[in-house]
Design a protein around this motif. Structure first.
Motif, PDB file in Angstrom:
ATOM      1  N   ASP A   1       0.837  -1.205   0.000  1.00 39.21           N
ATOM      2  CA  ASP A   1       0.000   0.000   0.000  1.00 39.21           C
ATOM      3  C   ASP A   1       0.872   1.255   0.000  1.00 39.21           C
ATOM      4  O   ASP A   1       0.607   2.217  -0.728  1.00 39.21           O
ATOM      5  CB  ASP A   1      -0.913   0.019   1.231  1.00 39.21           C
ATOM      6  N   ASP A   2       1.902   1.233   0.829  1.00 39.47           N
ATOM      7  CA  ASP A   2       2.806   2.383   0.925  1.00 39.47           C
ATOM      8  C   ASP A   2       3.551   2.615  -0.390  1.00 39.47           C
ATOM      9  O   ASP A   2       3.749   3.761  -0.812  1.00 39.47           O
ATOM     10  CB  ASP A   2       3.818   2.170   2.055  1.00 39.47           C
TER      11      ASP A   2
ATOM     12  N   GLU B   1       2.565   1.762  -3.438  1.00 39.68           N
ATOM     13  CA  GLU B   1       1.657   2.322  -4.453  1.00 39.68           C
ATOM     14  C   GLU B   1       1.487   3.820  -4.233  1.00 39.68           C
ATOM     15  O   GLU B   1       1.501   4.613  -5.192  1.00 39.68           O
ATOM     16  CB  GLU B   1       0.293   1.639  -4.405  1.00 39.68           C
ATOM     17  N   GLU B   2       1.333   4.230  -2.986  1.00 43.70           N
ATOM     18  CA  GLU B   2       1.196   5.653  -2.682  1.00 43.70           C
ATOM     19  C   GLU B   2       2.459   6.419  -3.073  1.00 43.70           C
ATOM     20  O   GLU B   2       2.385   7.535  -3.600  1.00 43.70           O
ATOM     21  CB  GLU B   2       0.910   5.838  -1.189  1.00 43.70           C
ATOM     22  N   GLU B   3       3.605   5.798  -2.843  1.00 45.31           N
ATOM     23  CA  GLU B   3       4.882   6.417  -3.228  1.00 45.31           C
ATOM     24  C   GLU B   3       4.955   6.593  -4.744  1.00 45.31           C
ATOM     25  O   GLU B   3       5.427   7.619  -5.238  1.00 45.31           O
ATOM     26  CB  GLU B   3       6.030   5.531  -2.738  1.00 45.31           C
TER      27      GLU B   3
ATOM     28  N   ASN C   1       2.401   6.913  -6.815  1.00 45.83           N
ATOM     29  CA  ASN C   1       1.463   7.973  -7.187  1.00 45.83           C
ATOM     30  C   ASN C   1       2.040   9.353  -6.903  1.00 45.83           C
ATOM     31  O   ASN C   1       1.921  10.279  -7.726  1.00 45.83           O
ATOM     32  CB  ASN C   1       0.141   7.794  -6.436  1.00 45.83           C
ATOM     33  N   ASP C   2       2.664   9.503  -5.742  1.00 42.09           N
ATOM     34  CA  ASP C   2       3.265  10.796  -5.374  1.00 42.09           C
ATOM     35  C   ASP C   2       4.409  11.152  -6.315  1.00 42.09           C
ATOM     36  O   ASP C   2       4.542  12.311  -6.740  1.00 42.09           O
ATOM     37  CB  ASP C   2       3.769  10.755  -3.928  1.00 42.09           C
TER      38      ASP C   2
ATOM     39  N   GLU D   1      -1.538  -3.423  -6.862  1.00 41.79           N
ATOM     40  CA  GLU D   1      -1.952  -3.312  -5.462  1.00 41.79           C
ATOM     41  C   GLU D   1      -3.239  -4.086  -5.211  1.00 41.79           C
ATOM     42  O   GLU D   1      -3.406  -4.712  -4.168  1.00 41.79           O
ATOM     43  CB  GLU D   1      -2.128  -1.829  -5.106  1.00 41.79           C
TER      44      GLU D   1
END
Length: 218
Positions: free
Chosen positions: A54-55, A57-59, A61-62, A92
């Motif tokens: 999860d982390d 995927e967020e990284e 996207n950012d 993810e």
């Protein structure tokens, strides 16, 4: 110099997506090991490791958003950034379904299975191979591999239909095992959805290379 830095950043973005792909493969493999061995501890490892994906995927996207806002990429580069976000989302989701498989394994527990896992085994073999091929197709921008994934997805769909029919037929004869059989039906559904997400990755590879959307799993 600016272009070189941007290309370096694009390569870094791709590397993050490939890392997420490897993690999703590991999650699915471990989840299925837990099911086959009826090992709750192994299943728990999948659930505990999900936050890392999860982390990541967020990284991704950012990082992609940073590239868009700072570099204002041209069309072909923007497509590459967009595809990275899209593929990361599908990877993810695959890891989420691996977690779902692990949760079903925990619900089944260590009790002896009342039915065969033959359809689950066949579907898993196809799905994990598809996932490996999808990661390769993305890395190498290989449309031949991407097309093969769609053909394999059709095989998974056929097996899914056969598995559901078989499991449903067991319930009237084994009502005491209905809870376990229900969890097995959930698992074949999760694997079928994993194959769909892998096919989405293949479609994203087509878009990356061709610049057009192709629906491969209709």
């Amino acid at each position: 110099m600016v272009r070189e830095q941007f290309q370096f950043d694009l390569n870094s973005l791709q590397a993050k997506v490939l890392e997420l792909g490897e993690l999703s493969q590991q999650a699915l493999s471990v989840a299925m090991d837990g099911l086959y061995s009826k090992n709750v501890e192994v299943a728990l490892k999948v659930i505990e490791g999900d936050q890392r994906m999860d982390d990541l995927e967020e990284e991704i996207n950012d990082f992609a958003l940073m590239l868009i806002t700072r570099q204002q990429p041209v069309a072909v580069d923007l497509r590459r950034v967009f595809v990275s976000i899209k593929i990361a989302a599908d990877l993810e989701r695959i890891s989420d379904h691996a977690v779902n498989i692990a949760k079903s394994t925990i619900r089944i527990g260590e009790k002896e299975l009342s039915t065969s896992l033959r359809y689950i085994e066949e579907m898993y073999k196809l799905a994990i191979e598809m996932l490996s091929l999808a990661i390769t197709a993305y890395n190498e921008e290989d449309l031949t591999i991407a097309k093969k994934i769609a053909e394999m997805d059709d095989e998974v769909d056929v097996l899914y239909g056969e598995a559901i029919k078989e499991y449903i037929s067991y319930i009237p004869n084994k009502p005491e095992e209905s809870s376990q059989i229900t969890q097995l039906m959930f698992i074949v559904r999760y694997i079928e959805r994993i194959a769909d997400h892998v096919t989405n990755v293949a479609e994203s590879v087509f878009y990356l290379v061709k610049g057009k959307h192709y629906l491969l799993n209709e």
